[in-house]
Design a protein around this motif. Structure first.
Motif, PDB file in Angstrom:
ATOM      1  N   ILE A 295       0.832  -1.205   0.000  1.00  0.00           N
ATOM      2  CA  ILE A 295       0.000   0.000   0.000  1.00  0.00           C
ATOM      3  C   ILE A 295       0.864   1.251   0.000  1.00  0.00           C
ATOM      4  O   ILE A 295       0.583   2.212  -0.725  1.00  0.00           O
ATOM      5  N   LEU A 296       1.956   1.248   0.769  1.00  0.00           N
ATOM      6  CA  LEU A 296       2.850   2.405   0.785  1.00  0.00           C
ATOM      7  C   LEU A 296       3.531   2.603  -0.570  1.00  0.00           C
ATOM      8  O   LEU A 296       3.728   3.744  -1.007  1.00  0.00           O
ATOM      9  N   ASN A 297       3.888   1.505  -1.232  1.00  0.00           N
ATOM     10  CA  ASN A 297       4.470   1.621  -2.586  1.00  0.00           C
ATOM     11  C   ASN A 297       3.486   2.270  -3.545  1.00  0.00           C
ATOM     12  O   ASN A 297       3.867   3.104  -4.368  1.00  0.00           O
ATOM     13  N   ILE A 298       2.235   1.892  -3.437  1.00  0.00           N
ATOM     14  CA  ILE A 298       1.205   2.508  -4.274  1.00  0.00           C
ATOM     15  C   ILE A 298       1.024   3.968  -3.875  1.00  0.00           C
ATOM     16  O   ILE A 298       0.929   4.851  -4.722  1.00  0.00           O
TER      17      ILE A 298
ATOM     18  N   ARG B 195       3.900  12.408 -11.406  1.00  0.00           N
ATOM     19  CA  ARG B 195       3.138  12.725 -12.609  1.00  0.00           C
ATOM     20  C   ARG B 195       3.181  11.506 -13.526  1.00  0.00           C
ATOM     21  O   ARG B 195       4.220  10.869 -13.654  1.00  0.00           O
ATOM     22  N   VAL B 196       2.047  11.205 -14.145  1.00  0.00           N
ATOM     23  CA  VAL B 196       1.976  10.063 -15.058  1.00  0.00           C
ATOM     24  C   VAL B 196       1.431  10.528 -16.404  1.00  0.00           C
ATOM     25  O   VAL B 196       0.721  11.527 -16.494  1.00  0.00           O
ATOM     26  N   ARG B 197       1.808   9.772 -17.428  1.00  0.00           N
ATOM     27  CA  ARG B 197       1.329  10.054 -18.778  1.00  0.00           C
ATOM     28  C   ARG B 197       1.251   8.738 -19.541  1.00  0.00           C
ATOM     29  O   ARG B 197       1.794   7.722 -19.098  1.00  0.00           O
ATOM     30  N   GLU B 198       0.594   8.797 -20.676  1.00  0.00           N
ATOM     31  CA  GLU B 198       0.484   7.616 -21.528  1.00  0.00           C
ATOM     32  C   GLU B 198       1.875   7.206 -21.998  1.00  0.00           C
ATOM     33  O   GLU B 198       2.747   8.038 -22.208  1.00  0.00           O
ATOM     34  N   LYS B 199       2.060   5.918 -22.143  1.00  0.00           N
ATOM     35  CA  LYS B 199       3.324   5.385 -22.613  1.00  0.00           C
ATOM     36  C   LYS B 199       3.180   5.026 -24.092  1.00  0.00           C
ATOM     37  O   LYS B 199       2.120   4.574 -24.526  1.00  0.00           O
ATOM     38  N   ALA B 200       4.239   5.229 -24.848  1.00  0.00           N
ATOM     39  CA  ALA B 200       4.204   4.834 -26.254  1.00  0.00           C
ATOM     40  C   ALA B 200       4.071   3.319 -26.332  1.00  0.00           C
ATOM     41  O   ALA B 200       4.720   2.589 -25.597  1.00  0.00           O
ATOM     42  N   GLY B 201       3.195   2.862 -27.200  1.00  0.00           N
ATOM     43  CA  GLY B 201       3.012   1.421 -27.326  1.00  0.00           C
ATOM     44  C   GLY B 201       2.036   1.086 -28.431  1.00  0.00           C
ATOM     45  O   GLY B 201       1.359   1.960 -28.974  1.00  0.00           O
TER      46      GLY B 201
ATOM     47  N   LYS C 224      -1.713   2.053 -10.551  1.00  0.00           N
ATOM     48  CA  LYS C 224      -0.880   0.855 -10.382  1.00  0.00           C
ATOM     49  C   LYS C 224      -1.229  -0.185 -11.445  1.00  0.00           C
ATOM     50  O   LYS C 224      -0.349  -0.802 -12.041  1.00  0.00           O
ATOM     51  N   LYS C 225      -2.511  -0.377 -11.690  1.00  0.00           N
ATOM     52  CA  LYS C 225      -2.954  -1.341 -12.708  1.00  0.00           C
ATOM     53  C   LYS C 225      -2.452  -0.925 -14.093  1.00  0.00           C
ATOM     54  O   LYS C 225      -1.922  -1.743 -14.839  1.00  0.00           O
ATOM     55  N   PHE C 226      -2.591   0.351 -14.427  1.00  0.00           N
ATOM     56  CA  PHE C 226      -2.147   0.828 -15.743  1.00  0.00           C
ATOM     57  C   PHE C 226      -0.641   0.696 -15.910  1.00  0.00           C
ATOM     58  O   PHE C 226      -0.157   0.379 -16.991  1.00  0.00           O
ATOM     59  N   LEU C 227       0.096   0.945 -14.823  1.00  0.00           N
ATOM     60  CA  LEU C 227       1.554   0.772 -14.870  1.00  0.00           C
ATOM     61  C   LEU C 227       1.906  -0.702 -15.094  1.00  0.00           C
ATOM     62  O   LEU C 227       2.801  -1.015 -15.886  1.00  0.00           O
ATOM     63  N   SER C 228       1.201  -1.600 -14.418  1.00  0.00           N
ATOM     64  CA  SER C 228       1.489  -3.031 -14.576  1.00  0.00           C
ATOM     65  C   SER C 228       1.147  -3.524 -15.978  1.00  0.00           C
ATOM     66  O   SER C 228       1.764  -4.466 -16.474  1.00  0.00           O
TER      67      SER C 228
ATOM     68  N   ASP D 102       1.623  -1.652 -18.514  1.00  0.00           N
ATOM     69  CA  ASP D 102       2.565  -0.903 -19.343  1.00  0.00           C
ATOM     70  C   ASP D 102       1.866   0.087 -20.276  1.00  0.00           C
ATOM     71  O   ASP D 102       2.325   0.361 -21.373  1.00  0.00           O
ATOM     72  N   LEU D 103       0.719   0.620 -19.821  1.00  0.00           N
ATOM     73  CA  LEU D 103      -0.027   1.605 -20.603  1.00  0.00           C
ATOM     74  C   LEU D 103       0.418   3.032 -20.309  1.00  0.00           C
ATOM     75  O   LEU D 103       0.289   3.909 -21.149  1.00  0.00           O
ATOM     76  N   ILE D 104       0.924   3.246 -19.090  1.00  0.00           N
ATOM     77  CA  ILE D 104       1.350   4.584 -18.690  1.00  0.00           C
ATOM     78  C   ILE D 104       2.751   4.497 -18.097  1.00  0.00           C
ATOM     79  O   ILE D 104       3.252   3.412 -17.810  1.00  0.00           O
ATOM     80  N   GLU D 105       3.326   5.680 -17.910  1.00  0.00           N
ATOM     81  CA  GLU D 105       4.654   5.744 -17.287  1.00  0.00           C
ATOM     82  C   GLU D 105       4.697   6.905 -16.311  1.00  0.00           C
ATOM     83  O   GLU D 105       3.914   7.853 -16.413  1.00  0.00           O
ATOM     84  N   VAL D 106       5.602   6.812 -15.368  1.00  0.00           N
ATOM     85  CA  VAL D 106       5.845   7.885 -14.409  1.00  0.00           C
ATOM     86  C   VAL D 106       6.800   8.856 -15.066  1.00  0.00           C
ATOM     87  O   VAL D 106       7.818   8.453 -15.639  1.00  0.00           O
ATOM     88  N   VAL D 107       6.459  10.145 -15.004  1.00  0.00           N
ATOM     89  CA  VAL D 107       7.307  11.173 -15.588  1.00  0.00           C
ATOM     90  C   VAL D 107       8.410  11.513 -14.600  1.00  0.00           C
ATOM     91  O   VAL D 107       8.153  11.770 -13.438  1.00  0.00           O
ATOM     92  N   GLU D 108       9.635  11.469 -15.056  1.00  0.00           N
ATOM     93  CA  GLU D 108      10.782  11.748 -14.169  1.00  0.00           C
ATOM     94  C   GLU D 108      10.938  13.223 -13.932  1.00  0.00           C
ATOM     95  O   GLU D 108      10.670  14.063 -14.657  1.00  0.00           O
TER      96      GLU D 108
END
Length: 177
Positions: free
Chosen positions: A84-87, A94-100, A165-169, A171-177
Motif C-alpha cells: 500500500i505504501l508503494n502505491i 506525474r503520469v502520462r500515456e506510454k508509447a506502445g 498501479k494497474k495501468f503501470l502493470s 505498461d499503458l502509462i509511465e511515471v514522468v521523471e
C-alpha cells in the motif's frame, strides 16, 4: 486490495458476515431483506469476501437465472502495508500515456475508456478506471498527478492510485521523471 480496504471498515460488512455465519446457504437478496440493506451492497461485500476466501458459494440452478448461495468460511486476511505504501508513493508523481502498440475503446459521451487491446488480448476497464485512464495525458506531455485527476472527476485518491498501479502493470502509462 483496494476493495478490501474500502469495505473492511464497514460495520455492515460484519453484520452480513455474522448473519451468514449463523444462517448458511443464503443468497444476497435474502440477506439484504433480513438486514434491511440494498441487495447490491450485500452482493458486493460477498464478492469481495469470496476473493479473500472468507465466504464461498454454490451456484443453484432452478428455473430462471442461477442463484448463488453463500456460506461463511472464516479465516484471516493479510494486508500488505508495504504494498500500500508503494502505491501511495505514486501520489505525488506525474503520469502520462506510454508509447506502445495498443488500441483503446472509447465512450466519448461518458468521457471514459472502456477497454484496450494489448498484445492481442482484450482488457476491459470498470467505469472508474475508464474515467481515470481517459484523463491520462499523451506521450511527451508533462503528465498529471493523482490530485489533479481527483479534482477533475471527484474520485477518491486511493481509487486513482490503485487504477494507476494497474495501468503501470499493463505498461499503458509511465511515471514522468
Amino acid at each position: 486490495m483496494n476493495e478490501l480496504l474500502k469495505v473492511i471498515s464497514s460495520p455492515q460488512l460484519f453484520e452480513v458476515l455474522n448473519f451468514l455465519k449463523n444462517n448458511p446457504n443464503m443468497n444476497p437478496s435474502t440477506i439484504a431483506k433480513k438486514l434491511g440493506y440494498h441487495t447490491f451492497t450485500v452482493q458486493r461485500y460477498l464478492e469481495i469476501m469470496e476473493k479473500f476466501n472468507i465466504v464461498s458459494f454454490k451456484e443453484e440452478r432452478k428455473v430462471g437465472r442461477p442463484s448463488k448461495k453463500y456460506r461463511y468460511i472464516g479465516g484471516k486476511i493479510t494486508i500488505d502495508i508495504d504494498e500500500i505504501l508503494n502505491i501511495f508513493n505514486l501520489k505525488g508523481k506525474r503520469v502520462r500515456e506510454k508509447a506502445g502498440d495498443f488500441k483503446y475503446s472509447y465512450d466519448l459521451n461518458k468521457e471514459t475508456i472502456k477497454g484496450v487491446i494489448l498484445n492481442n488480448k482484450k482488457i476491459k476497464f470498470n467505469e472508474v478506471e475508464g474515467k481515470i485512464l481517459f484523463l491520462i495525458p499523451p506521450v511527451n506531455s508533462n503528465g498529471i498527478t493523482v490530485c489533479e485527476i481527483s479534482n477533475k472527476i471527484s474520485i477518491n485518491e486511493f481509487d486513482i492510485l490503485f487504477a494507476i498501479k494497474k495501468f503501470l502493470s499493463l505498461d499503458l502509462i509511465e511515471v514522468v521523471e
